[in-house]
Write an enzyme that holds these catalytic residues in place. Structure first.
Site, PDB file in Angstrom:
ATOM      1  N   ALA A  61       0.835  -1.202   0.000  1.00  0.00           N
ATOM      2  CA  ALA A  61       0.000   0.000   0.000  1.00  0.00           C
ATOM      3  C   ALA A  61       0.872   1.254   0.000  1.00  0.00           C
ATOM      4  O   ALA A  61       2.078   1.199   0.251  1.00  0.00           O
ATOM      5  CB  ALA A  61      -0.911  -0.002   1.218  1.00  0.00           C
ATOM      6  N   GLY A 106      -0.120  -5.431   0.297  1.00  0.00           N
ATOM      7  CA  GLY A 106      -1.178  -5.472  -0.697  1.00  0.00           C
ATOM      8  C   GLY A 106      -0.756  -6.137  -1.983  1.00  0.00           C
ATOM      9  O   GLY A 106      -1.580  -6.722  -2.696  1.00  0.00           O
ATOM     10  N   GLU A 109      -1.213  -9.741  -1.339  1.00  0.00           N
ATOM     11  CA  GLU A 109      -2.650  -9.990  -1.301  1.00  0.00           C
ATOM     12  C   GLU A 109      -3.250 -10.006  -2.701  1.00  0.00           C
ATOM     13  O   GLU A 109      -4.168 -10.788  -2.992  1.00  0.00           O
ATOM     14  CB  GLU A 109      -3.339  -8.931  -0.436  1.00  0.00           C
ATOM     15  CG  GLU A 109      -3.045  -9.110   1.049  1.00  0.00           C
ATOM     16  CD  GLU A 109      -3.565  -7.966   1.898  1.00  0.00           C
ATOM     17  OE1 GLU A 109      -4.412  -8.218   2.777  1.00  0.00           O
ATOM     18  OE2 GLU A 109      -3.121  -6.815   1.686  1.00  0.00           O
ATOM     19  N   GLU A 129       2.609  -6.205   7.338  1.00  0.00           N
ATOM     20  CA  GLU A 129       1.771  -5.206   8.006  1.00  0.00           C
ATOM     21  C   GLU A 129       1.973  -5.172   9.522  1.00  0.00           C
ATOM     22  O   GLU A 129       1.829  -4.114  10.143  1.00  0.00           O
ATOM     23  CB  GLU A 129       0.286  -5.473   7.700  1.00  0.00           C
ATOM     24  CG  GLU A 129      -0.128  -5.198   6.262  1.00  0.00           C
ATOM     25  CD  GLU A 129       0.062  -6.393   5.340  1.00  0.00           C
ATOM     26  OE1 GLU A 129      -0.435  -6.347   4.208  1.00  0.00           O
ATOM     27  OE2 GLU A 129       0.721  -7.384   5.757  1.00  0.00           O
TER      28      GLU A 129
END
Length: 255
Positions: A61, A106, A109, A129
């Site tokens: 992110a 991300g 993911e 994270e």
């Protein structure tokens, strides 16, 4: 645009293009959702590649953007964040992630949303994270555990450590490791092969497997049964069986 869709001979490449690290800011997340929905609708897209370019898949992110968001802002944004990734996971066509360089947070993911993952030998994947005082928020706690099992997922998420391609292959986080210069070609070959297949049957197979993983076995069997019977109404089924009887297995052409 930070994400683009290019279609060549039935294979649609969803390309992240936000140098230098393809950080997944809000605009990129929203664009990703738009293009996933477009790939879902378009009949000329029969398979999909997720790609970040030769150097990096996506390093996560946009932390500078997230740092300025308070609790209220993230309550409002978190559903849209998940929805953008779910749109990719729900593309009813074969999807392969071509992973080069970093696929972290991300980025990892997003790779988890694919049906198959091909990684470069120099790729590094992880869910860091926890090192920010957070947990994965775009599906990582759910999709990673379903893919590699809860213990291995907890190891990666609790520690936030990165894994190299060879360990990722051992864990089942990726499915194939190839030299860095061959990643996209390998992904395209995988997509091109499936783009020649029976589109509705492939959709049925994907939905049956994914639904079965998300629910109890009786519901999964019911989905499988309904799709199996329904495919007998398709031209592809007629073509496939006719070819098998007349020419032998594996020679049917579905386009």
């Amino acid at each position: 645009m930070t994400v683009n869709l290019e279609v060549v001979e039935g294979v649609g490449t969803i390309r992240l293009d936000r140098p230098p690290m393809n950080a997944l800011d809000v605009a990129t997340q929203d664009r990703l959702k738009e293009l996933a929905e477009e790939a879902t609708r378009r009949e000329d897209v029969r398979a999909v590649i997720l790609y970040g370019g030769e150097k990096v898949f996506a390093a996560g992110a946009d932390i500078k953007e997230m740092q300025n968001m308070d609790h209220t802002a993230m309550v409002l944004r978190s559903r849209a964040l998940q929805d953008s990734f779910t749109a990719v996971a729900r593309i009813p066509k074969p999807v392969v992630a071509a992973v080069t360089g970093y696929a972290l947070g991300g980025g990892c993911e997003l790779a988890l949303c694919a049906d198959f993952r091909i990684a470069a030998e120099n790729a590094k994947l992880g869910q860091p994270e926890i090192l920010l005082g957070l947990i994965p928020g775009a599906g990582g706690t759910q999709r990673l555990a379903r893919l590699v099992g809860p213990s291995k997922a907890k190891d990666l998420i609790f520690t936030g450590r990165m894994v190299k391609a060879d360990e990722a292959l051992t864990l089942g986080l990726v499915d194939r490791v190839v030299p860095a210069g061959e990643v996209y070609a390998e992904a395209h070959a995988w997509g091109a092969r499936l783009a020649q297949g029976p589109a509705i049957a492939l959709r049925a197979a994907k939905e049956s497997i994914d639904t079965g993983l998300e629910t109890d076995i009786e519901t999964g069997l019911a989905v499988e049964r309904n799709w199996f019977a329904g495919l007998f109404a398709t031209e592809d089924r007629e073509r496939g069986m006719k070819s098998f009887v007349e020419e032998g297995p594996g020679k049917a052409k579905f386009l």
